[in-house]
Design a protein around this motif. Structure first.
Motif, PDB file in Angstrom:
ATOM      1  N   VAL A  65       0.791  -1.317  -0.016  1.00 41.38           N
ATOM      2  CA  VAL A  65       0.112  -0.041   0.104  1.00 41.38           C
ATOM      3  C   VAL A  65       0.846   1.398   0.076  1.00 41.38           C
ATOM      4  O   VAL A  65       1.737   1.310   0.860  1.00 41.38           O
ATOM      5  CB  VAL A  65      -0.872   0.120   1.325  1.00 41.38           C
ATOM      6  N   ASP A  66       0.790   2.135  -1.009  1.00 43.14           N
ATOM      7  CA  ASP A  66       1.386   3.287  -1.107  1.00 43.14           C
ATOM      8  C   ASP A  66       0.867   4.627  -0.257  1.00 43.14           C
ATOM      9  O   ASP A  66       1.545   5.014   0.778  1.00 43.14           O
ATOM     10  CB  ASP A  66       1.687   3.846  -2.411  1.00 43.14           C
ATOM     11  N   VAL A  67      -0.379   4.847  -0.485  1.00 44.15           N
ATOM     12  CA  VAL A  67      -1.092   5.640   0.437  1.00 44.15           C
ATOM     13  C   VAL A  67      -2.536   5.571   0.381  1.00 44.15           C
ATOM     14  O   VAL A  67      -2.999   4.799  -0.468  1.00 44.15           O
ATOM     15  CB  VAL A  67      -0.715   7.022  -0.268  1.00 44.15           C
ATOM     16  N   VAL A  68      -2.940   5.784   1.602  1.00 47.65           N
ATOM     17  CA  VAL A  68      -4.548   5.870   1.653  1.00 47.65           C
ATOM     18  C   VAL A  68      -4.941   7.206   1.739  1.00 47.65           C
ATOM     19  O   VAL A  68      -4.743   8.070   2.723  1.00 47.65           O
ATOM     20  CB  VAL A  68      -5.059   5.269   3.050  1.00 47.65           C
ATOM     21  N   SER A  69      -5.889   7.608   0.661  1.00 47.13           N
ATOM     22  CA  SER A  69      -6.194   9.104   0.424  1.00 47.13           C
ATOM     23  C   SER A  69      -7.810   8.912   0.700  1.00 47.13           C
ATOM     24  O   SER A  69      -8.668   8.339   0.189  1.00 47.13           O
ATOM     25  CB  SER A  69      -6.026   9.223  -1.131  1.00 47.13           C
ATOM     26  N   ASP A  70      -8.293   9.908   1.472  1.00 47.64           N
ATOM     27  CA  ASP A  70      -9.725  10.296   1.799  1.00 47.64           C
ATOM     28  C   ASP A  70     -10.197  11.368   0.686  1.00 47.64           C
ATOM     29  O   ASP A  70      -9.569  12.480   0.822  1.00 47.64           O
ATOM     30  CB  ASP A  70      -9.815  10.850   3.024  1.00 47.64           C
ATOM     31  N   GLN A  71     -11.062  11.129  -0.043  1.00 53.14           N
ATOM     32  CA  GLN A  71     -11.642  12.143  -0.979  1.00 53.14           C
ATOM     33  C   GLN A  71     -12.327  13.401  -0.224  1.00 53.14           C
ATOM     34  O   GLN A  71     -12.326  14.371  -0.734  1.00 53.14           O
ATOM     35  CB  GLN A  71     -12.824  11.709  -1.817  1.00 53.14           C
ATOM     36  N   ARG A  72     -12.485  13.291   0.968  1.00 58.25           N
ATOM     37  CA  ARG A  72     -12.896  14.373   1.888  1.00 58.25           C
ATOM     38  C   ARG A  72     -12.054  15.493   1.973  1.00 58.25           C
ATOM     39  O   ARG A  72     -12.405  16.885   2.170  1.00 58.25           O
ATOM     40  CB  ARG A  72     -13.523  14.056   3.181  1.00 58.25           C
ATOM     41  N   GLU A  73     -10.792  15.041   1.786  1.00 55.92           N
ATOM     42  CA  GLU A  73      -9.666  16.138   2.004  1.00 55.92           C
ATOM     43  C   GLU A  73      -9.679  17.301   0.913  1.00 55.92           C
ATOM     44  O   GLU A  73      -9.532  18.399   0.936  1.00 55.92           O
ATOM     45  CB  GLU A  73      -8.163  15.338   1.981  1.00 55.92           C
ATOM     46  N   LEU A  74     -10.058  16.732  -0.159  1.00 54.08           N
ATOM     47  CA  LEU A  74     -10.034  17.449  -1.455  1.00 54.08           C
ATOM     48  C   LEU A  74     -11.443  18.341  -1.461  1.00 54.08           C
ATOM     49  O   LEU A  74     -11.415  19.413  -1.533  1.00 54.08           O
ATOM     50  CB  LEU A  74     -10.048  16.709  -2.440  1.00 54.08           C
ATOM     51  N   LEU A  75     -12.588  17.660  -1.266  1.00 53.23           N
ATOM     52  CA  LEU A  75     -13.804  18.326  -0.923  1.00 53.23           C
ATOM     53  C   LEU A  75     -13.767  19.726   0.268  1.00 53.23           C
ATOM     54  O   LEU A  75     -14.054  20.536   0.043  1.00 53.23           O
ATOM     55  CB  LEU A  75     -14.985  17.373  -0.563  1.00 53.23           C
ATOM     56  N   GLU A  76     -12.937  19.334   1.309  1.00 58.60           N
ATOM     57  CA  GLU A  76     -12.987  20.086   2.366  1.00 58.60           C
ATOM     58  C   GLU A  76     -11.956  21.547   2.013  1.00 58.60           C
ATOM     59  O   GLU A  76     -12.467  22.458   2.396  1.00 58.60           O
ATOM     60  CB  GLU A  76     -12.161  19.462   3.595  1.00 58.60           C
ATOM     61  N   LYS A  77     -11.042  21.233   1.006  1.00 57.13           N
ATOM     62  CA  LYS A  77     -10.538  22.265   0.395  1.00 57.13           C
ATOM     63  C   LYS A  77     -11.454  23.174  -0.424  1.00 57.13           C
ATOM     64  O   LYS A  77     -11.334  24.601  -0.384  1.00 57.13           O
ATOM     65  CB  LYS A  77      -9.280  21.960  -0.389  1.00 57.13           C
ATOM     66  N   VAL A  78     -12.250  22.380  -1.239  1.00 54.74           N
ATOM     67  CA  VAL A  78     -13.008  23.262  -2.084  1.00 54.74           C
ATOM     68  C   VAL A  78     -14.293  24.060  -1.135  1.00 54.74           C
ATOM     69  O   VAL A  78     -14.567  24.984  -1.370  1.00 54.74           O
ATOM     70  CB  VAL A  78     -13.892  22.193  -3.066  1.00 54.74           C
ATOM     71  N   PHE A  79     -14.784  23.477  -0.283  1.00 52.51           N
ATOM     72  CA  PHE A  79     -15.618  24.157   0.649  1.00 52.51           C
ATOM     73  C   PHE A  79     -15.046  25.082   1.439  1.00 52.51           C
ATOM     74  O   PHE A  79     -15.723  26.115   1.655  1.00 52.51           O
ATOM     75  CB  PHE A  79     -16.280  22.840   1.564  1.00 52.51           C
ATOM     76  N   SER A  80     -13.930  24.823   1.823  1.00 53.47           N
ATOM     77  CA  SER A  80     -13.206  26.098   2.494  1.00 53.47           C
ATOM     78  C   SER A  80     -13.112  27.329   1.567  1.00 53.47           C
ATOM     79  O   SER A  80     -13.254  28.355   2.377  1.00 53.47           O
ATOM     80  CB  SER A  80     -11.704  25.499   2.955  1.00 53.47           C
ATOM     81  N   VAL A  81     -12.652  27.233   0.447  1.00 54.40           N
ATOM     82  CA  VAL A  81     -12.739  28.210  -0.560  1.00 54.40           C
ATOM     83  C   VAL A  81     -14.106  28.783  -0.685  1.00 54.40           C
ATOM     84  O   VAL A  81     -14.256  30.078  -0.590  1.00 54.40           O
ATOM     85  CB  VAL A  81     -12.078  27.940  -1.900  1.00 54.40           C
ATOM     86  N   MET A  82     -15.159  27.871  -0.846  1.00 51.46           N
ATOM     87  CA  MET A  82     -16.584  28.649  -0.823  1.00 51.46           C
ATOM     88  C   MET A  82     -16.822  29.191   0.475  1.00 51.46           C
ATOM     89  O   MET A  82     -17.545  30.297   0.355  1.00 51.46           O
ATOM     90  CB  MET A  82     -17.387  27.502  -1.086  1.00 51.46           C
ATOM     91  N   ASN A  83     -16.474  28.844   1.616  1.00 50.82           N
ATOM     92  CA  ASN A  83     -16.657  29.621   2.896  1.00 50.82           C
ATOM     93  C   ASN A  83     -16.042  30.870   3.074  1.00 50.82           C
ATOM     94  O   ASN A  83     -16.890  31.721   3.729  1.00 50.82           O
ATOM     95  CB  ASN A  83     -16.359  28.528   3.889  1.00 50.82           C
ATOM     96  N   ARG A  84     -14.808  30.950   2.557  1.00 46.56           N
ATOM     97  CA  ARG A  84     -14.239  32.091   2.653  1.00 46.56           C
ATOM     98  C   ARG A  84     -14.742  33.118   1.588  1.00 46.56           C
ATOM     99  O   ARG A  84     -15.042  34.334   1.965  1.00 46.56           O
ATOM    100  CB  ARG A  84     -12.741  31.993   2.153  1.00 46.56           C
ATOM    101  N   ALA A  85     -15.302  32.737   0.623  1.00 44.64           N
ATOM    102  CA  ALA A  85     -16.192  33.636  -0.498  1.00 44.64           C
ATOM    103  C   ALA A  85     -17.351  34.013   0.453  1.00 44.64           C
ATOM    104  O   ALA A  85     -17.693  35.156   0.194  1.00 44.64           O
ATOM    105  CB  ALA A  85     -16.474  32.997  -1.581  1.00 44.64           C
ATOM    106  N   SER A  86     -18.016  33.209   0.998  1.00 43.73           N
ATOM    107  CA  SER A  86     -19.006  33.519   1.781  1.00 43.73           C
ATOM    108  C   SER A  86     -19.035  34.536   2.703  1.00 43.73           C
ATOM    109  O   SER A  86     -19.696  35.616   3.064  1.00 43.73           O
ATOM    110  CB  SER A  86     -19.833  32.113   2.376  1.00 43.73           C
ATOM    111  N   LEU A  87     -17.819  34.283   3.668  1.00 44.36           N
ATOM    112  CA  LEU A  87     -17.602  35.205   4.630  1.00 44.36           C
ATOM    113  C   LEU A  87     -17.223  36.551   4.005  1.00 44.36           C
ATOM    114  O   LEU A  87     -17.528  37.516   4.612  1.00 44.36           O
ATOM    115  CB  LEU A  87     -16.418  34.593   5.278  1.00 44.36           C
TER     116      LEU A  87
END
Length: 303
Positions: A158-180
């Motif tokens: 096993v090379d790495v275990v990746s959670d797609q939520r990490e990418l989604l959280e980055k997208v949502f973080s940008v959207m939250n900053r735009a909302s703020l």
């Protein structure tokens, strides 16, 4: 008679301060448009989170020739290691956490890569042996990602275990900053609208101080004297709120229809959700105008 008098006073006040009233309408319109946009953006973020978190997957990437992970020191994943990893994923111990397991070969990974980067020049330089095989794991509860990470991240092959939520959280973080950011602008503009409403009401009360003084002398109550001024501010602010509501409705309807055609796999907010927000803007405008008008009148209209 009293209602007719109050309405005539409101009309007179609006005519006398027409330029200021128009200013109040425009400032309220801009500020509430930003407030509404921030609210709609938050609704969209919540909608997307609920939609995508239910579909989030954990990717268990297997070792290839160029893997740098310590678990890949022995080279690419072997058939025995691959079978062992699959058996663990589909085993009884993880059955309450894992809802489905899908294997993606290097050829499958190349096909997905070519689809995703179809317009990029790097597509021609990437071959299947450069991309890792993987197991795509759908979880019963997306919050239980740590269990899969802990169970597989140190396994040989096993090379790495990746959670797609990490990418989604980055997208949502940008959207939250735009909302703020939209809320901050809306806050400044709302403050400007409140101050402008107060100034308009003060000017109106000052220009009619003789009339209000006579009304007080003949026994008019404080409420009767102040009500026309309060209604002037409320009418101007509600006018701005109606403009903001119409703008948000039309723009959101256009954008949602357009984006739904471009990204049919994405969950967008519905027209009903937009409609629920609009009365809130109108009530907010009326409340702010009423409170600021009453505060402004405390000094200029006394009985």
């Amino acid at each position: 008679m009293r209602i007719a008098f109050i309405l005539s006073e409101v009309g007179s006040g609006l005519r006398r301060n027409l330029s200021m009233v128009i200013s109040v309408v425009l400032v309220t319109f801009i500020s509430l448009t930003f407030v509404g946009a921030a609210g709609l953006l938050q609704l969209q973020i919540s909608q997307m989170k609920g939609y995508w978190y239910d579909r989030v997957q954990v990717a268990v990437f297997l070792c290839v020739d160029n893997s740098m992970s310590p678990t890949c020191a022995a080279g690419p994943v072997t058939a025995e290691q691959r079978a062992s990893i699959r058996a663990l994923l589909e085993g009884e111990n993880l059955s309450r956490y894992v809802s489905a397991v899908e294997y993606e070969s290097q050829d499958d990974a190349l096909g997905h890569f070519q689809d995703q980067f179809a317009n990029s020049p790097i597509v021609e330089s990437v071959t299947a042996d450069q991309l890792p095989e993987s197991f795509r794991v759908s979880l019963v509860d997306a919050e239980k990602y740590g269990i899969i990470d802990e169970a597989f991240s140190s396994l040989p092959g096993v090379d790495v275990v990746s959670d797609q939520r990490e990418l989604l959280e980055k997208v949502f973080s940008v959207m939250n900053r735009a909302s703020l950011g939209a809320l901050l602008v809306a806050g400044v503009m709302t403050l400007c609208a409140v101050l402008l409403i107060a100034t308009t009401i003060r000017l109106s009360a000052f220009s009619r101080r003789r009339e209000t003084g006579i009304m007080g002398l003949v026994g008019a109550s404080k409420a009767v004297i102040q009500l026309p001024f309060v209604l002037e501010g409320v009418i101007a602010a509600v006018g701005g709120a109606l403009l903001a509501s119409g703008t948000l409705w039309l723009s959101s309807d256009f954008l949602i229809t357009w984006l739904s055609r471009l990204y049919p796999e994405t969950a967008f907010i519905s027209a009903q959700q937009v409609l629920l927000l609009l009365p809130v803007l109108i009530l907010l405008a009326a409340l702010l105008a009423g409170v600021s008008s009453l505060l402004a009148l405390r000094r200029y209209v006394k009985v």
